[in-house]
Design a protein around this motif. Structure first.
Motif, short mmCIF file in Angstrom:
data_model
loop_
_atom_site.label_atom_id
_atom_site.label_comp_id
_atom_site.label_asym_id
_atom_site.label_seq_id
_atom_site.Cartn_x
_atom_site.Cartn_y
_atom_site.Cartn_z
N ILE A 1 -20.12 -5.07 -11.45
CA ILE A 1 -20.87 -6.09 -12.19
C ILE A 1 -22.04 -6.60 -11.35
O ILE A 1 -23.16 -6.76 -11.87
CB ILE A 1 -19.92 -7.24 -12.62
N LEU A 2 -21.81 -6.79 -10.06
CA LEU A 2 -22.92 -7.18 -9.17
C LEU A 2 -23.98 -6.09 -9.11
O LEU A 2 -25.18 -6.37 -9.09
CB LEU A 2 -22.40 -7.50 -7.77
N PHE A 3 -23.55 -4.82 -9.09
CA PHE A 3 -24.49 -3.70 -9.14
C PHE A 3 -25.35 -3.80 -10.40
O PHE A 3 -26.57 -3.59 -10.35
CB PHE A 3 -23.72 -2.37 -9.14
N CYS A 4 -24.71 -4.10 -11.54
CA CYS A 4 -25.44 -4.23 -12.80
C CYS A 4 -26.46 -5.36 -12.73
O CYS A 4 -27.62 -5.18 -13.12
CB CYS A 4 -24.47 -4.49 -13.96
N ILE A 5 -26.05 -6.49 -12.22
CA ILE A 5 -26.94 -7.66 -12.14
C ILE A 5 -28.12 -7.37 -11.21
O ILE A 5 -29.28 -7.60 -11.58
CB ILE A 5 -26.17 -8.91 -11.68
N LEU A 6 -27.83 -6.87 -10.02
CA LEU A 6 -28.90 -6.60 -9.04
C LEU A 6 -29.84 -5.50 -9.53
O LEU A 6 -31.06 -5.63 -9.38
CB LEU A 6 -28.31 -6.24 -7.68
N SER A 7 -29.29 -4.45 -10.11
CA SER A 7 -30.16 -3.37 -10.58
C SER A 7 -30.99 -3.83 -11.77
O SER A 7 -32.14 -3.41 -11.94
CB SER A 7 -29.37 -2.11 -10.89
N ALA A 8 -30.44 -4.72 -12.60
CA ALA A 8 -31.22 -5.27 -13.72
C ALA A 8 -32.38 -6.12 -13.20
O ALA A 8 -33.50 -6.05 -13.72
CB ALA A 8 -30.32 -6.09 -14.64
N ILE A 9 -32.12 -6.91 -12.16
CA ILE A 9 -33.19 -7.71 -11.55
C ILE A 9 -34.26 -6.79 -10.98
O ILE A 9 -35.46 -6.99 -11.22
CB ILE A 9 -32.62 -8.65 -10.46
N GLY A 10 -33.85 -5.77 -10.24
CA GLY A 10 -34.80 -4.82 -9.68
C GLY A 10 -35.57 -4.09 -10.77
O GLY A 10 -36.77 -3.85 -10.65
N LEU A 11 -34.87 -3.75 -11.84
CA LEU A 11 -35.50 -3.05 -12.96
C LEU A 11 -36.57 -3.92 -13.61
O LEU A 11 -37.68 -3.44 -13.91
CB LEU A 11 -34.45 -2.63 -13.99
N LEU A 12 -36.28 -5.19 -13.82
CA LEU A 12 -37.27 -6.10 -14.40
C LEU A 12 -38.50 -6.21 -13.50
O LEU A 12 -39.64 -6.15 -13.98
CB LEU A 12 -36.66 -7.48 -14.63
N ASP A 13 -38.27 -6.37 -12.22
CA ASP A 13 -39.36 -6.49 -11.24
C ASP A 13 -40.22 -5.23 -11.23
O ASP A 13 -41.45 -5.29 -11.36
CB ASP A 13 -38.76 -6.77 -9.86
#
Length: 146
Positions: free
Chosen positions: A10-22
């Motif tokens: 779940i943390l992977f999902c959150i962090l990768s989503a943040i990186g993806l948005l950026d």
């Protein structure tokens, strides 16, 4: 599915989503010919430098591909509960970490300007790498026990 791996996924999902948005934001700005607003004087220097593209492709687009891959693999693990998928995602994180380290080096010592968006991506990929190391160690121990 072990609880700690579910939390890490779940943390992977959150962090990768943040990186993806950026990375997506920077990619869109690149193709629209704009520079995103930045509180530091340096974003425009970094984002218009020769190091912003590789063979005409913005490095932010490579970041999009990296983050979407990590996100999709993390989601696939949560759905399938197959540790091999999460391990595969974890094994990709050194690439993102090394790329970020290289880009931070370029900003600090070559370009001599800092881009906040790039530093956010570096932080995200570093956290993914740390979690990835944990996943590899944790799943290796569990495989040895079985």
């Amino acid at each position: 599915m072990p609880r700690h791996l579910k939390i890490i996924a779940i943390l992977f999902c959150i962090l990768s989503a943040i990186g993806l948005l950026d990375a997506t934001y920077l990619t869109v700005k690149h193709y629209l010919g704009g520079i995103p607003p930045c509180t530091l004087r340096g974003c425009e220097v970094v984002l218009t430098s020769a190091y912003n593209t590789i063979a005409g492709v913005p490095v932010a687009l490579l970041g999009v591909l990296y983050y979407v891959t990590i996100l999709l693999l993390s989601l696939a693990y949560l759905v399938s509960k197959k540790e091999a998928i999460l391990r595969y995602a974890a094994h990709l994180t050194p690439a993102g970490f090394l790329a970020s380290a290289y880009f931070v080096y370029l900003q600090l010592f070559v370009i001599k300007a800092i881009c906040l968006y790039c530093m956010a991506s570096a932080a995200t990929s570093t956290l993914l790498f740390i979690l990835g190391v944990y996943i590899v160690i944790a799943t290796r121990k569990q495989s040895a026990i079985r």
